[in-house]
Design a protein around this motif. Structure first.
Motif, PDB file in Angstrom:
ATOM      1  N   ILE A 121       6.427  -6.600   2.208  1.00 12.13           N
ATOM      2  CA  ILE A 121       5.553  -6.036   3.246  1.00 12.13           C
ATOM      3  C   ILE A 121       4.564  -7.115   3.652  1.00 12.13           C
ATOM      4  O   ILE A 121       3.779  -7.602   2.825  1.00 12.13           O
ATOM      5  N   ILE A 122       4.608  -7.517   4.912  1.00  9.74           N
ATOM      6  CA  ILE A 122       3.723  -8.558   5.442  1.00  9.74           C
ATOM      7  C   ILE A 122       2.722  -7.900   6.380  1.00  9.74           C
ATOM      8  O   ILE A 122       3.106  -7.189   7.314  1.00  9.74           O
ATOM      9  N   MET A 123       1.439  -8.144   6.118  1.00  4.11           N
ATOM     10  CA  MET A 123       0.392  -7.614   6.998  1.00  4.11           C
ATOM     11  C   MET A 123      -0.451  -8.766   7.522  1.00  4.11           C
ATOM     12  O   MET A 123      -1.080  -9.491   6.752  1.00  4.11           O
ATOM     13  N   GLY A 124      -0.451  -8.950   8.834  1.00  5.53           N
ATOM     14  CA  GLY A 124      -1.311  -9.931   9.482  1.00  5.53           C
ATOM     15  C   GLY A 124      -2.597  -9.274   9.945  1.00  5.53           C
ATOM     16  O   GLY A 124      -2.607  -8.102  10.336  1.00  5.53           O
ATOM     17  N   GLU A 125      -3.692 -10.020   9.887  1.00  2.84           N
ATOM     18  CA  GLU A 125      -5.004  -9.485  10.244  1.00  2.84           C
ATOM     19  C   GLU A 125      -5.594 -10.276  11.415  1.00  2.84           C
ATOM     20  O   GLU A 125      -5.674 -11.502  11.364  1.00  2.84           O
ATOM     21  N   GLU A 126      -6.008  -9.560  12.453  1.00  9.22           N
ATOM     22  CA  GLU A 126      -6.766 -10.133  13.565  1.00  9.22           C
ATOM     23  C   GLU A 126      -5.925 -11.070  14.447  1.00  9.22           C
ATOM     24  O   GLU A 126      -4.813 -11.443  14.125  1.00  9.22           O
ATOM     25  N   VAL A 149      12.220  -6.981   5.309  1.00  9.90           N
ATOM     26  CA  VAL A 149      10.776  -7.152   5.485  1.00  9.90           C
ATOM     27  C   VAL A 149      10.205  -6.069   6.404  1.00  9.90           C
ATOM     28  O   VAL A 149      10.762  -5.790   7.471  1.00  9.90           O
ATOM     29  N   ILE A 150       9.112  -5.464   5.998  1.00  8.68           N
ATOM     30  CA  ILE A 150       8.310  -4.603   6.867  1.00  8.68           C
ATOM     31  C   ILE A 150       7.120  -5.425   7.336  1.00  8.68           C
ATOM     32  O   ILE A 150       6.419  -6.034   6.521  1.00  8.68           O
ATOM     33  N   MET A 151       6.874  -5.450   8.643  1.00  7.72           N
ATOM     34  CA  MET A 151       5.794  -6.261   9.195  1.00  7.72           C
ATOM     35  C   MET A 151       4.775  -5.362   9.887  1.00  7.72           C
ATOM     36  O   MET A 151       5.123  -4.537  10.736  1.00  7.72           O
ATOM     37  N   LEU A 152       3.515  -5.521   9.484  1.00 10.19           N
ATOM     38  CA  LEU A 152       2.393  -4.800  10.069  1.00 10.19           C
ATOM     39  C   LEU A 152       1.391  -5.815  10.582  1.00 10.19           C
ATOM     40  O   LEU A 152       1.150  -6.843   9.954  1.00 10.19           O
TER      41      LEU A 152
END
Length: 369
Positions: A121-126, A149-152
Protein backbone atom coordinates in the motif's frame (compact mmCIF):
# COMPACT_ATOMS: atom_id res chain seq x y z
CA UNK A 1 -6.74 -5.67 -6.21
CA UNK A 2 -9.11 -6.17 -3.29
CA UNK A 3 -7.92 -6.84 0.27
CA UNK A 4 -10.62 -8.11 2.62
CA UNK A 5 -8.54 -7.60 5.75
CA UNK A 6 -5.07 -6.21 6.36
CA UNK A 7 -2.55 -8.32 8.23
CA UNK A 8 1.05 -7.39 9.13
CA UNK A 9 2.45 -10.60 7.65
CA UNK A 10 0.78 -9.86 4.32
CA UNK A 11 1.04 -6.07 3.96
CA UNK A 12 3.83 -3.51 3.47
CA UNK A 13 3.19 0.22 3.73
CA UNK A 14 5.10 2.90 1.82
CA UNK A 15 4.60 6.57 2.77
CA UNK A 16 5.80 9.30 0.42
CA UNK A 17 6.16 12.82 1.78
CA UNK A 18 8.36 15.90 1.43
CA UNK A 19 8.33 16.41 5.21
CA UNK A 20 9.34 13.71 7.66
CA UNK A 21 10.61 12.80 11.13
CA UNK A 22 13.96 14.66 11.15
CA UNK A 23 14.02 18.10 12.79
CA UNK A 24 15.31 19.33 9.42
CA UNK A 25 12.14 17.95 7.82
CA UNK A 26 9.49 19.09 10.32
CA UNK A 27 7.87 22.27 9.03
CA UNK A 28 4.24 21.81 10.03
CA UNK A 29 1.39 19.36 10.47
CA UNK A 30 2.45 17.19 7.52
CA UNK A 31 5.75 16.19 9.12
CA UNK A 32 3.98 15.30 12.35
CA UNK A 33 1.25 13.38 10.53
CA UNK A 34 3.50 11.15 8.44
CA UNK A 35 6.01 10.56 11.24
CA UNK A 36 3.32 9.45 13.66
CA UNK A 37 1.50 7.41 11.01
CA UNK A 38 4.70 5.54 10.10
CA UNK A 39 5.49 4.93 13.78
CA UNK A 40 1.96 3.68 14.49
CA UNK A 41 1.87 1.30 11.53
CA UNK A 42 5.26 -0.13 12.47
CA UNK A 43 4.19 -0.52 16.11
CA UNK A 44 1.20 -2.54 14.89
CA UNK A 45 3.66 -4.86 13.15
CA UNK A 46 3.42 -3.64 9.56
CA UNK A 47 6.62 -3.31 7.55
CA UNK A 48 6.68 0.42 6.89
CA UNK A 49 8.89 2.63 4.72
CA UNK A 50 8.81 6.44 4.64
CA UNK A 51 10.56 8.39 1.87
CA UNK A 52 11.15 12.06 2.74
CA UNK A 53 13.57 14.97 2.27
CA UNK A 54 15.75 14.39 5.31
CA UNK A 55 18.70 15.75 7.24
CA UNK A 56 21.72 15.81 4.89
CA UNK A 57 24.06 14.75 7.70
CA UNK A 58 22.21 11.55 8.55
CA UNK A 59 22.28 8.15 6.75
CA UNK A 60 20.42 7.83 3.48
CA UNK A 61 18.70 4.73 4.84
CA UNK A 62 17.97 4.18 8.53
CA UNK A 63 16.40 1.08 10.05
CA UNK A 64 14.95 0.77 13.54
CA UNK A 65 16.11 -2.19 15.61
CA UNK A 66 12.84 -2.78 17.47
CA UNK A 67 10.38 -1.90 14.71
CA UNK A 68 9.84 -2.89 11.06
CA UNK A 69 10.36 0.76 10.12
CA UNK A 70 12.78 2.20 7.58
CA UNK A 71 13.46 5.88 6.92
CA UNK A 72 14.69 6.78 3.41
CA UNK A 73 16.20 10.26 3.13
CA UNK A 74 16.00 11.68 -0.40
CA UNK A 75 17.74 14.61 -2.16
CA UNK A 76 20.46 14.89 0.47
CA UNK A 77 22.93 16.33 -2.03
CA UNK A 78 20.54 19.25 -2.53
CA UNK A 79 19.82 19.54 1.19
CA UNK A 80 23.53 20.04 1.88
CA UNK A 81 23.36 23.21 -0.22
CA UNK A 82 20.22 24.33 1.62
CA UNK A 83 20.81 23.49 5.29
CA UNK A 84 18.08 25.66 6.82
CA UNK A 85 15.19 23.24 6.31
CA UNK A 86 13.09 21.02 4.12
CA UNK A 87 11.55 23.76 1.94
CA UNK A 88 14.78 25.60 1.22
CA UNK A 89 15.69 24.74 -2.39
CA UNK A 90 12.21 23.29 -2.73
CA UNK A 91 12.07 23.03 -6.53
CA UNK A 92 15.47 21.37 -6.83
CA UNK A 93 14.52 18.85 -4.14
CA UNK A 94 11.17 18.22 -5.81
CA UNK A 95 12.86 17.39 -9.11
CA UNK A 96 15.23 14.92 -7.43
CA UNK A 97 12.42 13.37 -5.37
CA UNK A 98 10.28 12.76 -8.46
CA UNK A 99 13.14 11.15 -10.39
CA UNK A 100 14.62 9.01 -7.59
CA UNK A 101 11.75 7.80 -5.41
CA UNK A 102 9.86 5.68 -8.01
CA UNK A 103 13.04 3.68 -8.70
CA UNK A 104 13.80 3.19 -4.99
CA UNK A 105 10.24 2.17 -4.12
CA UNK A 106 10.03 -0.42 -6.89
CA UNK A 107 13.55 -1.85 -6.63
CA UNK A 108 13.98 -1.72 -2.85
CA UNK A 109 10.46 -2.34 -1.56
CA UNK A 110 7.84 -3.52 -4.07
CA UNK A 111 9.82 -6.32 -5.74
CA UNK A 112 10.93 -7.73 -2.39
CA UNK A 113 7.38 -7.61 -1.06
CA UNK A 114 5.94 -9.31 -4.14
CA UNK A 115 8.51 -12.10 -3.84
CA UNK A 116 7.20 -12.71 -0.31
CA UNK A 117 3.62 -12.62 -1.60
CA UNK A 118 2.82 -9.44 0.30
CA UNK A 119 0.46 -6.64 -0.68
CA UNK A 120 1.94 -3.14 -0.93
CA UNK A 121 0.00 0.00 0.00
CA UNK A 122 1.61 3.25 -1.19
CA UNK A 123 0.31 6.56 0.13
CA UNK A 124 1.62 9.84 -1.28
CA UNK A 125 1.10 13.06 0.67
CA UNK A 126 0.55 16.56 -0.77
CA UNK A 127 1.29 18.02 -4.19
CA UNK A 128 5.03 17.30 -4.03
CA UNK A 129 4.35 13.57 -4.44
CA UNK A 130 1.60 13.76 -7.07
CA UNK A 131 3.92 13.39 -10.06
CA UNK A 132 5.87 10.70 -8.21
CA UNK A 133 2.63 8.72 -7.89
CA UNK A 134 1.94 9.07 -11.61
CA UNK A 135 5.46 7.88 -12.52
CA UNK A 136 5.19 4.99 -10.05
CA UNK A 137 1.89 3.91 -11.57
CA UNK A 138 3.37 3.90 -15.07
CA UNK A 139 6.51 1.98 -14.09
CA UNK A 140 4.56 -0.57 -12.07
CA UNK A 141 2.40 -1.21 -15.15
CA UNK A 142 5.49 -1.61 -17.32
CA UNK A 143 6.97 -4.15 -14.92
CA UNK A 144 3.68 -6.04 -14.47
CA UNK A 145 3.59 -5.19 -10.75
CA UNK A 146 0.64 -2.81 -10.62
CA UNK A 147 -1.90 -5.44 -9.49
CA UNK A 148 0.15 -6.09 -6.36
CA UNK A 149 -0.05 -2.46 -5.25
CA UNK A 150 -2.81 -0.23 -3.85
CA UNK A 151 -2.01 3.45 -4.42
CA UNK A 152 -3.53 6.30 -2.42
CA UNK A 153 -2.77 9.99 -2.71
CA UNK A 154 -3.79 12.12 0.25
CA UNK A 155 -4.52 15.85 0.38
CA UNK A 156 -3.83 17.66 3.65
CA UNK A 157 -3.95 21.15 2.19
CA UNK A 158 -4.65 23.00 -1.05
CA UNK A 159 -1.03 24.15 -1.46
CA UNK A 160 0.25 23.39 -4.95
CA UNK A 161 -3.11 22.24 -6.31
CA UNK A 162 -2.53 24.35 -9.42
CA UNK A 163 0.57 22.24 -10.17
CA UNK A 164 -1.23 18.86 -10.09
CA UNK A 165 -2.36 17.01 -13.22
CA UNK A 166 -5.60 15.80 -11.67
CA UNK A 167 -6.63 13.53 -14.55
CA UNK A 168 -3.36 11.59 -14.52
CA UNK A 169 -3.32 11.46 -10.72
CA UNK A 170 -6.85 10.01 -10.59
CA UNK A 171 -5.79 7.36 -13.10
CA UNK A 172 -2.79 6.48 -10.91
CA UNK A 173 -4.26 6.48 -7.40
CA UNK A 174 -7.33 6.65 -5.21
CA UNK A 175 -7.57 10.20 -3.86
CA UNK A 176 -8.20 10.79 -0.15
CA UNK A 177 -8.38 13.80 2.18
CA UNK A 178 -8.15 14.40 5.94
CA UNK A 179 -11.46 16.18 6.62
CA UNK A 180 -14.88 17.16 5.30
CA UNK A 181 -13.50 20.67 5.00
CA UNK A 182 -10.83 19.44 2.57
CA UNK A 183 -13.41 17.39 0.68
CA UNK A 184 -15.48 20.55 0.19
CA UNK A 185 -12.42 22.50 -0.98
CA UNK A 186 -11.52 19.74 -3.45
CA UNK A 187 -14.97 19.79 -5.02
CA UNK A 188 -13.88 23.13 -6.48
CA UNK A 189 -11.35 21.13 -8.55
CA UNK A 190 -13.84 18.46 -9.58
CA UNK A 191 -12.38 15.94 -7.11
CA UNK A 192 -14.50 13.88 -4.70
CA UNK A 193 -12.03 12.29 -2.26
CA UNK A 194 -12.49 9.58 0.34
CA UNK A 195 -12.10 11.05 3.85
CA UNK A 196 -9.59 9.39 6.19
CA UNK A 197 -9.55 11.62 9.30
CA UNK A 198 -6.37 12.62 11.12
CA UNK A 199 -5.73 11.30 14.60
CA UNK A 200 -3.13 11.42 17.36
CA UNK A 201 -1.06 8.54 18.76
CA UNK A 202 -2.18 6.78 21.92
CA UNK A 203 0.68 8.25 23.96
CA UNK A 204 -1.01 11.65 23.70
CA UNK A 205 -3.65 10.29 26.07
CA UNK A 206 -1.01 9.51 28.71
CA UNK A 207 -0.89 11.73 31.81
CA UNK A 208 1.08 14.95 31.35
CA UNK A 209 4.12 15.42 33.55
CA UNK A 210 3.05 17.26 36.70
CA UNK A 211 6.54 18.72 37.21
CA UNK A 212 6.07 20.61 33.93
CA UNK A 213 2.40 21.47 34.27
CA UNK A 214 2.51 22.85 37.82
CA UNK A 215 5.10 25.62 37.17
CA UNK A 216 3.12 26.74 34.12
CA UNK A 217 -0.09 26.71 36.13
CA UNK A 218 1.65 28.86 38.73
CA UNK A 219 2.30 31.42 35.98
CA UNK A 220 -1.36 31.09 35.01
CA UNK A 221 -2.48 31.93 38.54
CA UNK A 222 -1.23 35.46 38.05
CA UNK A 223 -1.70 35.75 34.28
CA UNK A 224 -4.10 34.68 31.56
CA UNK A 225 -1.95 32.01 29.89
CA UNK A 226 -2.47 31.40 26.16
CA UNK A 227 -0.59 29.16 23.72
CA UNK A 228 -0.48 29.25 19.94
CA UNK A 229 1.67 27.02 17.73
CA UNK A 230 1.36 27.24 13.95
CA UNK A 231 3.27 28.19 10.81
CA UNK A 232 3.57 31.89 10.18
CA UNK A 233 0.92 32.17 7.50
CA UNK A 234 -2.07 34.54 7.14
CA UNK A 235 -4.44 31.56 7.15
CA UNK A 236 -3.35 30.69 10.70
CA UNK A 237 -4.91 33.95 11.99
CA UNK A 238 -1.89 35.11 13.96
CA UNK A 239 -3.03 38.73 13.67
CA UNK A 240 -6.40 37.83 15.16
CA UNK A 241 -4.59 36.14 18.06
CA UNK A 242 -2.31 39.15 18.64
CA UNK A 243 -5.31 41.49 18.66
CA UNK A 244 -7.01 39.23 21.21
CA UNK A 245 -3.96 39.54 23.46
CA UNK A 246 -4.06 43.34 23.14
CA UNK A 247 -7.76 43.49 24.01
CA UNK A 248 -7.31 41.19 27.00
CA UNK A 249 -4.43 43.36 28.20
CA UNK A 250 -6.62 46.46 27.88
CA UNK A 251 -9.17 44.73 30.13
CA UNK A 252 -6.50 44.28 32.80
CA UNK A 253 -6.32 40.48 32.49
CA UNK A 254 -2.50 40.37 32.07
CA UNK A 255 -2.34 37.86 29.19
CA UNK A 256 0.82 35.94 28.33
CA UNK A 257 0.90 34.31 24.90
CA UNK A 258 3.41 31.48 24.41
CA UNK A 259 3.91 31.64 20.62
CA UNK A 260 5.67 29.03 18.50
CA UNK A 261 5.81 29.83 14.78
CA UNK A 262 8.17 28.86 11.98
CA UNK A 263 10.79 30.34 9.67
CA UNK A 264 8.27 31.90 7.27
CA UNK A 265 8.77 35.62 6.51
CA UNK A 266 5.19 36.37 7.57
CA UNK A 267 6.49 36.18 11.12
CA UNK A 268 7.84 39.70 10.60
CA UNK A 269 4.30 40.94 9.92
CA UNK A 270 3.09 39.30 13.13
CA UNK A 271 5.79 40.81 15.32
CA UNK A 272 5.34 44.23 13.75
CA UNK A 273 1.69 44.03 14.77
CA UNK A 274 2.69 43.43 18.40
CA UNK A 275 4.78 46.62 18.21
CA UNK A 276 1.90 48.62 16.73
CA UNK A 277 -0.38 47.39 19.54
CA UNK A 278 2.20 48.28 22.23
CA UNK A 279 2.60 44.67 23.30
CA UNK A 280 5.94 43.60 24.76
CA UNK A 281 7.27 40.85 22.50
CA UNK A 282 10.26 38.82 23.69
CA UNK A 283 12.06 36.20 21.60
CA UNK A 284 13.46 33.26 23.56
CA UNK A 285 16.10 31.46 21.47
CA UNK A 286 17.49 28.15 22.74
CA UNK A 287 19.37 25.30 21.10
CA UNK A 288 17.55 21.98 21.48
CA UNK A 289 16.77 22.38 25.18
CA UNK A 290 15.42 19.69 27.45
CA UNK A 291 11.88 20.30 28.70
CA UNK A 292 13.30 21.37 32.06
CA UNK A 293 15.76 23.83 30.50
CA UNK A 294 13.09 25.37 28.31
CA UNK A 295 10.68 25.67 31.23
CA UNK A 296 13.32 27.41 33.35
CA UNK A 297 13.92 30.08 30.69
CA UNK A 298 10.18 30.56 30.08
CA UNK A 299 9.66 31.24 33.78
CA UNK A 300 12.57 33.68 33.82
CA UNK A 301 11.12 35.67 30.89
CA UNK A 302 7.41 35.45 31.63
CA UNK A 303 7.09 38.55 33.82
CA UNK A 304 8.55 40.85 31.15
CA UNK A 305 6.50 39.68 28.17
CA UNK A 306 3.01 39.97 26.78
CA UNK A 307 4.02 37.68 23.91
CA UNK A 308 6.86 35.21 24.45
CA UNK A 309 8.11 33.78 21.17
CA UNK A 310 9.54 30.27 21.59
CA UNK A 311 12.22 30.41 18.92
CA UNK A 312 13.33 26.78 19.28
CA UNK A 313 12.05 23.26 18.81
CA UNK A 314 9.71 22.79 21.78
CA UNK A 315 10.05 19.29 23.29
CA UNK A 316 6.85 17.28 23.06
CA UNK A 317 6.54 16.88 26.84
CA UNK A 318 6.68 20.64 27.40
CA UNK A 319 4.29 21.40 24.55
CA UNK A 320 1.71 18.99 26.01
CA UNK A 321 2.17 20.61 29.42
CA UNK A 322 1.55 24.06 27.90
CA UNK A 323 -1.61 22.81 26.19
CA UNK A 324 -2.91 21.52 29.53
CA UNK A 325 -1.86 24.48 31.69
CA UNK A 326 -3.09 27.24 29.36
CA UNK A 327 -6.42 28.92 29.85
CA UNK A 328 -6.80 28.63 26.08
CA UNK A 329 -4.91 27.12 23.15
CA UNK A 330 -5.52 29.28 20.08
CA UNK A 331 -6.10 26.86 17.21
CA UNK A 332 -8.02 29.66 15.51
CA UNK A 333 -7.04 29.09 11.88
CA UNK A 334 -9.13 30.43 9.03
CA UNK A 335 -7.99 27.48 6.90
CA UNK A 336 -7.57 24.30 8.98
CA UNK A 337 -7.51 20.96 7.20
CA UNK A 338 -5.25 19.23 9.77
CA UNK A 339 -6.55 20.06 13.23
CA UNK A 340 -3.66 18.32 14.99
CA UNK A 341 -3.06 21.09 17.54
CA UNK A 342 -6.72 21.01 18.53
CA UNK A 343 -6.68 17.22 18.84
CA UNK A 344 -3.49 17.27 20.90
CA UNK A 345 -5.00 19.92 23.20
CA UNK A 346 -8.14 17.87 23.74
CA UNK A 347 -6.08 14.74 24.42
CA UNK A 348 -4.42 16.37 27.46
CA UNK A 349 -7.62 18.00 28.73
CA UNK A 350 -6.83 21.51 27.54
CA UNK A 351 -9.20 24.13 26.15
CA UNK A 352 -9.00 24.51 22.36
CA UNK A 353 -10.35 27.63 20.67
CA UNK A 354 -10.79 26.48 17.06
CA UNK A 355 -11.40 28.36 13.85
CA UNK A 356 -14.46 28.66 11.66
CA UNK A 357 -13.67 25.97 9.09
CA UNK A 358 -15.92 23.24 10.49
CA UNK A 359 -13.22 21.01 11.95
CA UNK A 360 -14.74 17.55 12.21
CA UNK A 361 -13.42 16.94 15.71
CA UNK A 362 -14.63 20.21 17.31
CA UNK A 363 -17.90 20.13 19.28
CA UNK A 364 -18.75 23.55 20.70
CA UNK A 365 -18.75 23.65 24.53
CA UNK A 366 -18.01 19.90 24.66
CA UNK A 367 -14.37 19.70 23.63
CA UNK A 368 -13.74 23.07 22.00
CA UNK A 369 -14.86 26.66 21.72
Amino acid sequence: MQIAELHPKETTFVLLSFEGPDLYSLAGGLGVRVSELAQTLATLGYETHIFFVGDPDKPERESHANLPLTWWRVAQEVSRRFPTGVYAGEHQKHAVYTSVVPYLVIEQVVKAAVERRKHVIIMGEEWHTSETMVVLHQRLLEENLRRAVIMLWNANNIFGFDQIDWQRLQEAAHITAVSRYMKLRMWEYGINPLIIPNGVPMRFLDPVRADLVTPLQNIAKERLLLTKTARFDPSKNWIQAIHAVARLKALGLRPLLLARGGLEPYGGVVWNETHLLNLHHLRLTLRRPTPEEALYHIRMCADEADVLELDFYVPEALLRAAFKASHAVLANSGHEPFGLVGLETMAVGGVAFTGSTGEDYAQHWHNAI
